[in-house]
Design an enzyme around this catalytic site. Structure first.
Site, PDB file in Angstrom:
ATOM      1  N   ARG A  14       1.010  -1.280   0.242  1.00  0.00           N
ATOM      2  CA  ARG A  14       0.015  -0.368  -0.123  1.00  0.00           C
ATOM      3  C   ARG A  14       1.235   1.078  -0.008  1.00  0.00           C
ATOM      4  O   ARG A  14       1.174   2.516  -1.067  1.00  0.00           O
ATOM      5  CB  ARG A  14      -1.249  -0.397   1.650  1.00  0.00           C
ATOM      6  CG  ARG A  14      -2.144   1.240   0.753  1.00  0.00           C
ATOM      7  CD  ARG A  14      -2.222   2.311   2.076  1.00  0.00           C
ATOM      8  NE  ARG A  14      -1.389   2.852   2.835  1.00  0.00           N
ATOM      9  CZ  ARG A  14      -0.829   3.485   3.262  1.00  0.00           C
ATOM     10  NH1 ARG A  14      -0.837   4.895   2.191  1.00  0.00           N
ATOM     11  NH2 ARG A  14      -0.441   3.956   4.506  1.00  0.00           N
ATOM     12  N   HIS A 206       5.860   3.593  12.635  1.00  0.00           N
ATOM     13  CA  HIS A 206       6.081   3.776  11.343  1.00  0.00           C
ATOM     14  C   HIS A 206       7.308   5.241  11.018  1.00  0.00           C
ATOM     15  O   HIS A 206       6.934   5.950  11.033  1.00  0.00           O
ATOM     16  CB  HIS A 206       4.472   4.589  10.877  1.00  0.00           C
ATOM     17  CG  HIS A 206       4.314   3.929   8.842  1.00  0.00           C
ATOM     18  ND1 HIS A 206       3.404   3.569   8.224  1.00  0.00           N
ATOM     19  CD2 HIS A 206       5.342   5.079   8.066  1.00  0.00           C
ATOM     20  CE1 HIS A 206       3.692   4.149   6.746  1.00  0.00           C
ATOM     21  NE2 HIS A 206       4.580   5.033   6.949  1.00  0.00           N
ATOM     22  N   CYS A 239       5.313   9.188  -0.173  1.00  0.00           N
ATOM     23  CA  CYS A 239       3.565   9.419  -0.154  1.00  0.00           C
ATOM     24  C   CYS A 239       3.370  10.447  -1.253  1.00  0.00           C
ATOM     25  O   CYS A 239       3.925  11.368  -1.127  1.00  0.00           O
ATOM     26  CB  CYS A 239       3.302  10.027   1.200  1.00  0.00           C
ATOM     27  SG  CYS A 239       1.197  10.641   0.903  1.00  0.00           S
TER      28      CYS A 239
END
Ligand code: COA
Ligand code: ZN
Length: 305
Positions: A14, A206, A239
């Site tokens: 993902r 994370h 991202c």
């Protein structure tokens, strides 16, 4: 003596794939996820139920989820940004959802076009629904250390969001260094007070490896007591809404460090390297973990002896 366990959630399929220039097919995504499961990964984030216009690489996450079904011993999760995503994920048989909370206004706006408070309220509604339906919720606090738009995050703001969500029933809160700007000292400063208050069991971390401090930050979080980490196979990642962020800390680097420190990750390194090679082959651009060049010959030597 039994070794202490550390759980790794591979977010490569993902967080990793959403930022690659090459868009993988459903079959390729499924193959990567299965390779991770074969390596013993117990948590895998398989995709995102988001607008395909916002994140084209995650289109078809429903097909990925239905093709996979349930894998024994593995918790398969998917990211959802809103109630629509929750419904689509549930329809595809997803039982664990990952939601994102924002520790800055700038990131909330860029990512979901909401204020922090709106995003939190929307997430609270989904959390209530999920609890009623027996769906597990993992909530990530994005930009927990620094935001590319608003600068440094006040650790108290990130901790308050986390405490509110734990109280509301989230099964786990993961603090994300979305752009990879944290250093190990900041990790301790953010986590220690919260661990003292609520314990480490439901917390996770994370990290992105933008400034090469990913593994050092994992170590800092281990020192704070955390035993749950997101990482990304072959260091895939970034991202699309956070300029300047490179990939997540590579799963193979994190697993190697933890195993050498005596922790039990449940992961087979040979099979993990095979998954990493597959990620590199499929994307053509995965950086690959730093440890792989050393690990491969070492594993071969071990096998021969
Ligand atoms: N899944 C699929 N499509 C969705 C959706 C979902 N969960 N939620 C909304 N959409 C669609 C709408 O149907 C609409 O489609 P249309 O333009 O074809 O009619 C479009 O997305 C826009 O919907 P809208 O409700 O106006 O939302 P928005 O424009 O405010 O966008 C998000 C908000 C959250 C849907 C969108 O920004 C998004 O999906 N972002 C992804 C964020 C992300 O994954 N970030 C990386 C992880 S950190
Ligand atoms: Zn990330």
């Amino acid at each position: 003596m039994s070794r202490e366990s550390v759980l790794i959630n591979d977010v490569g399929p993902r967080d990793g794939l959403q930022n690659q220039s090459k868009i993988l097919t459903v079959a390729e995504r499924v193959a990567l996820i299965k390779a991770l499961a074969d390596a013993g990964m117990r948590y895998i984030e398989t995709g995102a139920f988001v607008s395909p216009r916002a994140v084209p690489a995650m289109a078809g996450s429903d097909d990925v989820a239905t093709t996979l079904g349930q894998l024994p011993g593995v918790t398969l999760s998917a990211l959802i940004p809103n109630a629509r995503g929750y419904e689509l994920a549930r329809a595809a048989g997803v039982n664990t959802v990952a939601m994102v909370l924002y520790a800055s206004e700038g990131m909330a706006q860029r990512n979901v076009k909401m204020s922090m408070a709106e995003a939190e309220a929307a997430t609270c509604d989904i959390l209530a629904r999920a609890s009623a339906e027996g769906v597990e919720v993992i909530a990530t606090v994005a930009v927990a250390y620094e935001c590319p738009f608003d600068g440094q995050t006040d650790p108290a703001v990130a901790r308050d969001i986390a405490a509110r969500f734990l109280e509301q029933g989230a099964s786990r809160i993961v603090f994300a260094d979305t752009i990879g700007a944290a250093n190990p000292q900041q990790v301790r400063q953010l986590l220690d007070p919260l661990v003292a208050e609520v314990g480490a069991e439901r917390l996770g971390a994370h990290f992105h490896d933008t400034r090469a401090m990913g593994v050092a930050n994992v170590f800092a979080a281990i020192e704070s007591g955390l035993r749950y980490f997101d990482a990304s196979i072959a260091g895939l990642g970034g991202c699309p809404f956070a300029p300047g962020a490179t990939g997540n800390v590579a799963t193979e680097d994190v697993v190697m460090m933890l195993e050498q420190m005596g922790f039990d990750t449940g992961i087979d390194l040979d099979a993990l390297i095979a998954a990493s090679d597959l990620a590199e082959e499929l994307t053509g651009s995965a950086p690959g973990g730093r440890s792989k060049r050393w690990l491969k010959p070492w594993l071969q030597k071990q096998a021969a002896s």
